[in-house]
Design a protein around this motif. Structure first.
Motif, PDB file in Angstrom:
ATOM      1  N   ALA A  19      26.174 -38.817   4.002  1.00 62.27           N
ATOM      2  CA  ALA A  19      25.886 -39.875   3.036  1.00 62.27           C
ATOM      3  C   ALA A  19      25.435 -39.206   1.745  1.00 62.27           C
ATOM      4  CB  ALA A  19      24.788 -40.800   3.552  1.00 62.27           C
ATOM      5  N   GLY A  20      25.378 -39.954   0.663  1.00 62.13           N
ATOM      6  CA  GLY A  20      24.924 -39.375  -0.595  1.00 62.13           C
ATOM      7  C   GLY A  20      24.502 -40.440  -1.573  1.00 62.13           C
ATOM      8  N   GLU A  21      23.739 -40.013  -2.554  1.00 65.95           N
ATOM      9  CA  GLU A  21      23.259 -40.912  -3.601  1.00 65.95           C
ATOM     10  C   GLU A  21      23.317 -40.169  -4.923  1.00 65.95           C
ATOM     11  OE1 GLU A  21      18.946 -42.553  -4.884  1.00 65.95           O
ATOM     12  OE2 GLU A  21      19.513 -42.863  -2.790  1.00 65.95           O
ATOM     13  N   MET A  22      23.768 -40.847  -5.982  1.00 68.74           N
ATOM     14  CA  MET A  22      23.816 -40.239  -7.307  1.00 68.74           C
ATOM     15  C   MET A  22      22.867 -40.982  -8.238  1.00 68.74           C
ATOM     16  SD  MET A  22      27.865 -39.427  -7.926  1.00 68.74           S
ATOM     17  CE  MET A  22      28.391 -41.118  -7.816  1.00 68.74           C
ATOM     18  N   SER A  23      22.263 -40.238  -9.153  1.00 70.79           N
ATOM     19  CA  SER A  23      21.408 -40.807 -10.191  1.00 70.79           C
ATOM     20  C   SER A  23      21.868 -40.234 -11.523  1.00 70.79           C
ATOM     21  CB  SER A  23      19.947 -40.416  -9.982  1.00 70.79           C
ATOM     22  OG  SER A  23      19.507 -40.746  -8.701  1.00 70.79           O
ATOM     23  N   PHE A  24      21.779 -41.032 -12.577  1.00 66.60           N
ATOM     24  CA  PHE A  24      22.219 -40.572 -13.891  1.00 66.60           C
ATOM     25  C   PHE A  24      21.144 -40.842 -14.932  1.00 66.60           C
ATOM     26  CE2 PHE A  24      26.007 -41.444 -11.435  1.00 66.60           C
ATOM     27  CZ  PHE A  24      26.695 -40.263 -11.588  1.00 66.60           C
ATOM     28  N   ASP A  25      21.126 -39.995 -15.940  1.00 62.68           N
ATOM     29  CA  ASP A  25      20.192 -40.106 -17.047  1.00 62.68           C
ATOM     30  C   ASP A  25      20.708 -41.204 -17.985  1.00 62.68           C
ATOM     31  OD1 ASP A  25      18.203 -39.636 -18.856  1.00 62.68           O
ATOM     32  OD2 ASP A  25      19.113 -37.823 -19.684  1.00 62.68           O
ATOM     33  N   ILE A  26      20.146 -42.388 -17.868  1.00 60.46           N
ATOM     34  CA  ILE A  26      20.615 -43.573 -18.602  1.00 60.46           C
ATOM     35  C   ILE A  26      20.759 -43.329 -20.108  1.00 60.46           C
ATOM     36  CG2 ILE A  26      20.099 -46.005 -19.163  1.00 60.46           C
ATOM     37  CD1 ILE A  26      21.006 -45.531 -16.238  1.00 60.46           C
ATOM     38  N   PRO A  27      19.783 -42.693 -20.782  1.00 60.05           N
ATOM     39  CA  PRO A  27      19.941 -42.497 -22.230  1.00 60.05           C
ATOM     40  C   PRO A  27      21.162 -41.664 -22.627  1.00 60.05           C
ATOM     41  CG  PRO A  27      17.657 -42.150 -21.599  1.00 60.05           C
ATOM     42  CD  PRO A  27      18.454 -42.266 -20.322  1.00 60.05           C
ATOM     43  N   ASP A  28      21.706 -40.845 -21.714  1.00 56.22           N
ATOM     44  CA  ASP A  28      22.858 -40.011 -22.049  1.00 56.22           C
ATOM     45  C   ASP A  28      24.204 -40.666 -21.772  1.00 56.22           C
ATOM     46  OD1 ASP A  28      21.510 -37.765 -23.029  1.00 56.22           O
ATOM     47  OD2 ASP A  28      21.146 -37.011 -21.008  1.00 56.22           O
ATOM     48  N   ILE A  29      24.231 -41.774 -21.070  1.00 48.05           N
ATOM     49  CA  ILE A  29      25.512 -42.352 -20.645  1.00 48.05           C
ATOM     50  C   ILE A  29      26.385 -42.746 -21.835  1.00 48.05           C
ATOM     51  CG2 ILE A  29      26.601 -44.305 -19.469  1.00 48.05           C
ATOM     52  CD1 ILE A  29      24.376 -44.103 -17.362  1.00 48.05           C
ATOM     53  N   ASP A  30      25.838 -43.433 -22.829  1.00 49.54           N
ATOM     54  CA  ASP A  30      26.652 -43.836 -23.988  1.00 49.54           C
ATOM     55  C   ASP A  30      27.274 -42.621 -24.671  1.00 49.54           C
ATOM     56  OD1 ASP A  30      26.287 -46.557 -23.675  1.00 49.54           O
ATOM     57  OD2 ASP A  30      24.590 -46.657 -25.062  1.00 49.54           O
ATOM     58  N   ASN A  31      26.493 -41.563 -24.822  1.00 51.49           N
ATOM     59  CA  ASN A  31      27.014 -40.349 -25.451  1.00 51.49           C
ATOM     60  C   ASN A  31      28.129 -39.735 -24.616  1.00 51.49           C
ATOM     61  OD1 ASN A  31      27.063 -38.285 -27.457  1.00 51.49           O
ATOM     62  ND2 ASN A  31      25.924 -36.973 -26.048  1.00 51.49           N
ATOM     63  N   LEU A  32      27.946 -39.688 -23.299  1.00 50.32           N
ATOM     64  CA  LEU A  32      28.975 -39.131 -22.423  1.00 50.32           C
ATOM     65  C   LEU A  32      30.248 -39.970 -22.461  1.00 50.32           C
ATOM     66  CD1 LEU A  32      26.722 -38.168 -19.387  1.00 50.32           C
ATOM     67  CD2 LEU A  32      27.806 -36.587 -20.996  1.00 50.32           C
ATOM     68  N   VAL A  33      30.105 -41.294 -22.524  1.00 59.02           N
ATOM     69  CA  VAL A  33      31.270 -42.180 -22.644  1.00 59.02           C
ATOM     70  C   VAL A  33      31.988 -41.891 -23.950  1.00 59.02           C
ATOM     71  CG1 VAL A  33      31.998 -44.581 -22.939  1.00 59.02           C
ATOM     72  CG2 VAL A  33      30.366 -43.990 -21.127  1.00 59.02           C
ATOM     73  N   ASN A  34      31.231 -41.797 -25.053  1.00 60.38           N
ATOM     74  CA  ASN A  34      31.826 -41.538 -26.374  1.00 60.38           C
ATOM     75  C   ASN A  34      32.524 -40.182 -26.428  1.00 60.38           C
ATOM     76  OD1 ASN A  34      30.998 -44.025 -27.358  1.00 60.38           O
ATOM     77  ND2 ASN A  34      29.071 -43.225 -28.156  1.00 60.38           N
ATOM     78  N   LEU A  35      31.996 -39.206 -25.716  1.00 60.35           N
ATOM     79  CA  LEU A  35      32.614 -37.877 -25.673  1.00 60.35           C
ATOM     80  C   LEU A  35      33.814 -37.817 -24.726  1.00 60.35           C
ATOM     81  CD1 LEU A  35      29.412 -35.630 -25.525  1.00 60.35           C
ATOM     82  CD2 LEU A  35      31.029 -35.809 -27.435  1.00 60.35           C
ATOM     83  N   GLY A  36      33.966 -38.858 -23.909  1.00 56.78           N
ATOM     84  CA  GLY A  36      35.053 -38.881 -22.935  1.00 56.78           C
ATOM     85  C   GLY A  36      34.777 -38.052 -21.700  1.00 56.78           C
ATOM     86  N   THR A  37      33.500 -37.755 -21.428  1.00 63.71           N
ATOM     87  CA  THR A  37      33.156 -36.902 -20.288  1.00 63.71           C
ATOM     88  C   THR A  37      32.421 -37.642 -19.175  1.00 63.71           C
ATOM     89  OG1 THR A  37      31.120 -36.213 -21.402  1.00 63.71           O
ATOM     90  CG2 THR A  37      33.067 -34.808 -21.708  1.00 63.71           C
ATOM     91  N   TRP A  38      32.150 -38.913 -19.354  1.00 64.04           N
ATOM     92  CA  TRP A  38      31.386 -39.678 -18.369  1.00 64.04           C
ATOM     93  C   TRP A  38      32.039 -39.634 -16.990  1.00 64.04           C
ATOM     94  CZ3 TRP A  38      27.236 -41.187 -16.359  1.00 64.04           C
ATOM     95  CH2 TRP A  38      27.104 -42.342 -15.605  1.00 64.04           C
ATOM     96  N   GLU A  39      33.344 -39.873 -16.927  1.00 63.87           N
ATOM     97  CA  GLU A  39      34.026 -39.882 -15.632  1.00 63.87           C
ATOM     98  C   GLU A  39      33.992 -38.497 -14.990  1.00 63.87           C
ATOM     99  OE1 GLU A  39      37.824 -41.588 -16.493  1.00 63.87           O
ATOM    100  OE2 GLU A  39      37.004 -43.612 -16.590  1.00 63.87           O
TER     101      GLU A  39
END
Length: 114
Positions: A19-39
């Motif tokens: 099993a596994g669980e992922m956590s992400f740094d919420i303040p960085d998500i918009d920047n990662l999406v804009n950079l095209g690296t979120w996925e």
């Protein structure tokens, strides 16, 4: 220095993840999406959950920061054209990077490099 974008917590038995669980740094998500690296960040953390980097030691696949898996050594040499005995494991970075990612030596920015 890069901030912590994501982390994972695999639940493992002796040789495999169950099993596994992922956590992400919420303040960085918009920047990662804009950079095209979120996925790619999501895929990177998913790969850790299924064992890439997190289960190497449990399965005897790393020694002296050198990956020992036969199939990976074959791909490293014959498909990627890299030089050496096989994929080196990252020796730089903190506890979340060192020993659990490929080194950039030949793979440059492959999504599992440290």
């Amino acid at each position: 220095a890069r901030t912590l974008w994501g982390r994972q917590d695999p639940t493992t038995l002796k040789w495999t993840t169950v099993a596994g669980e992922m956590s992400f740094d919420i303040p960085d998500i918009d920047n990662l999406v804009n950079l095209g690296t979120w996925e790619a960040v999501i895929l990177h953390e998913m790969a850790h959950i299924i064992g890439i980097g997190t289960m190497w030691g449990n399965n005897g696949l790393v020694q002296n920061f050198q990956y020992l898996g036969e199939n990976a050594i074959d791909v490293w040499t014959n498909e990627w054209g890299c030089v050496g005995n096989g994929p080196p494991v990252e020796t730089d970075g903190g506890g979340g990077t060192r020993g659990s990612h490929w080194d950039e030596q030949c793979l440059k920015n492959e999504f599992m490099t440290g």
